[in-house]
Motif scaffolding. Structure first.
Motif, PDB file in Angstrom:
ATOM      1  N   SER A  33       3.035   3.543  -5.359  1.00 19.15           N
ATOM      2  CA  SER A  33       2.677   4.613  -4.410  1.00 19.15           C
ATOM      3  C   SER A  33       2.754   5.996  -5.052  1.00 19.15           C
ATOM      4  O   SER A  33       2.166   6.946  -4.548  1.00 19.15           O
ATOM      5  N   PHE A  35       5.041   7.786  -4.685  1.00 22.05           N
ATOM      6  CA  PHE A  35       5.729   8.567  -3.651  1.00 22.05           C
ATOM      7  C   PHE A  35       7.222   8.343  -3.859  1.00 22.05           C
ATOM      8  O   PHE A  35       7.790   7.340  -3.448  1.00 22.05           O
ATOM      9  N   VAL A  37      11.228   9.020  -3.514  1.00 18.98           N
ATOM     10  CA  VAL A  37      12.174   9.459  -2.478  1.00 18.98           C
ATOM     11  C   VAL A  37      13.591   9.328  -3.040  1.00 18.98           C
ATOM     12  O   VAL A  37      13.927   8.315  -3.671  1.00 18.98           O
ATOM     13  N   ASN A  53      14.008   5.025  -3.847  1.00 19.35           N
ATOM     14  CA  ASN A  53      13.141   3.891  -3.508  1.00 19.35           C
ATOM     15  C   ASN A  53      12.862   3.060  -4.751  1.00 19.35           C
ATOM     16  O   ASN A  53      12.729   3.580  -5.866  1.00 19.35           O
ATOM     17  N   GLU A  55      10.272   0.085  -5.819  1.00 17.42           N
ATOM     18  CA  GLU A  55       9.074  -0.669  -5.418  1.00 17.42           C
ATOM     19  C   GLU A  55       8.968  -1.973  -6.199  1.00 17.42           C
ATOM     20  O   GLU A  55       9.755  -2.243  -7.112  1.00 17.42           O
ATOM     21  N   THR A  62       9.376  -3.756  -1.497  1.00 17.99           N
ATOM     22  CA  THR A  62       9.879  -2.401  -1.732  1.00 17.99           C
ATOM     23  C   THR A  62      11.056  -2.094  -0.823  1.00 17.99           C
ATOM     24  O   THR A  62      11.048  -2.452   0.356  1.00 17.99           O
ATOM     25  N   CYS A  64      13.384   1.141   0.547  1.00 20.41           N
ATOM     26  CA  CYS A  64      13.410   2.606   0.669  1.00 20.41           C
ATOM     27  C   CYS A  64      14.710   3.197   0.114  1.00 20.41           C
ATOM     28  O   CYS A  64      15.747   2.521   0.060  1.00 20.41           O
ATOM     29  N   ALA A  65      14.622   4.469  -0.218  1.00 15.05           N
ATOM     30  CA  ALA A  65      15.776   5.206  -0.744  1.00 15.05           C
ATOM     31  C   ALA A  65      16.963   5.174   0.220  1.00 15.05           C
ATOM     32  O   ALA A  65      18.113   4.994  -0.198  1.00 15.05           O
ATOM     33  N   GLU A  66      16.680   5.324   1.499  1.00 11.09           N
ATOM     34  CA  GLU A  66      17.768   5.402   2.489  1.00 11.09           C
ATOM     35  C   GLU A  66      18.561   4.094   2.531  1.00 11.09           C
ATOM     36  O   GLU A  66      19.790   4.087   2.587  1.00 11.09           O
ATOM     37  N   THR A  98       9.871  14.464   4.696  1.00  8.52           N
ATOM     38  CA  THR A  98       9.796  13.002   4.868  1.00  8.52           C
ATOM     39  C   THR A  98      10.880  12.489   5.815  1.00  8.52           C
ATOM     40  O   THR A  98      12.068  12.521   5.469  1.00  8.52           O
ATOM     41  N   PRO A  99      10.499  12.028   6.989  1.00 12.12           N
ATOM     42  CA  PRO A  99      11.486  11.426   7.895  1.00 12.12           C
ATOM     43  C   PRO A  99      11.715   9.962   7.513  1.00 12.12           C
ATOM     44  O   PRO A  99      10.856   9.354   6.866  1.00 12.12           O
ATOM     45  N   PRO A 100      12.846   9.369   7.877  1.00 12.96           N
ATOM     46  CA  PRO A 100      13.063   7.955   7.547  1.00 12.96           C
ATOM     47  C   PRO A 100      12.094   7.047   8.303  1.00 12.96           C
ATOM     48  O   PRO A 100      11.750   7.331   9.457  1.00 12.96           O
ATOM     49  N   CYS A 101      11.684   5.964   7.645  1.00 15.02           N
ATOM     50  CA  CYS A 101      10.766   5.013   8.294  1.00 15.02           C
ATOM     51  C   CYS A 101      11.502   4.244   9.391  1.00 15.02           C
ATOM     52  O   CYS A 101      12.733   4.329   9.522  1.00 15.02           O
TER      53      CYS A 101
END
Ligand code: THU
Length: 149
Positions: A33, A35, A37, A53, A55, A62, A64-66, A98-101
């Motif tokens: 991506s 992208f 984070v 993150n 991937e 993948t 996520c960073a959170e 960027t908000p969390p997914c």
């Protein structure tokens, strides 16, 4: 266990969280991506943990960073049942913060108090913040499992 609201976290701690989220951003593995984070969270023991993150060629794997950040906090804690976080910072180099997914909102809800602050920041020093409750009202919680019939 103490839950720290935004006003109880010192400005110097927010600065450290932002710096840690930014350095985690530079570790991101995002060849598909592009992208990146970075995330940093404050544990109830006042430790800062990081995540980025990661991937995979099988895209759906993948993470996520959170969620990687939360996993880092769990690993670093003596008692996994007692892990709790009081703040989370998400760093990207996007003009749109960027908000969390959705998946991350669910995992955040498991480990953060409802009034804990989640803050998105970027390279332009812009920021936006939410409480965990605002991100996912009426989340599915461990409590809901206990009350199964
Ligand atoms: N991503 C995160 O790490 N956190 C978010 O809150 C949003 C999305 C990652 C997943 C994927 O590697 C890339 O950003 C694009 O979706």
């Amino acid at each position: 266990m103490s839950s720290q609201a935004l006003e109880n976290i010192e400005e110097s701690t927010w600065r450290k969280l932002k710096d840690n989220a930014q350095s985690a951003y530079h570790k991101a593995y995002a060849p598909y991506s592009n992208f990146r984070v970075g995330a940093a969270a404050l544990t109830s023991e006042n430790k800062i943990v990081q995540g980025c993150n990661v991937e995979n060629a099988s895209y759906g794997l993948t993470v996520c960073a959170e969620r990687n950040c939360i996993a880092q906090g769990v690993i670093g804690n003596e008692n996994a049942q007692a892990v709790e976080f009081s703040a989370l910072v998400i760093y990207t180099e996007q003009e749109k913060l960027t908000p969390p997914c959705g998946a991350c909102r669910q995992v955040i809800s498991e480990f953060f108090q409802k009034n804990a602050t989640v803050m998105a920041v970027n390279h332009l020093s812009q920021q936006q913040q939410w409480t965990v409750e605002q991100l996912l009202p009426d989340a599915f919680m461990p409590y809901d499992l206990i009350h199964k019939t």
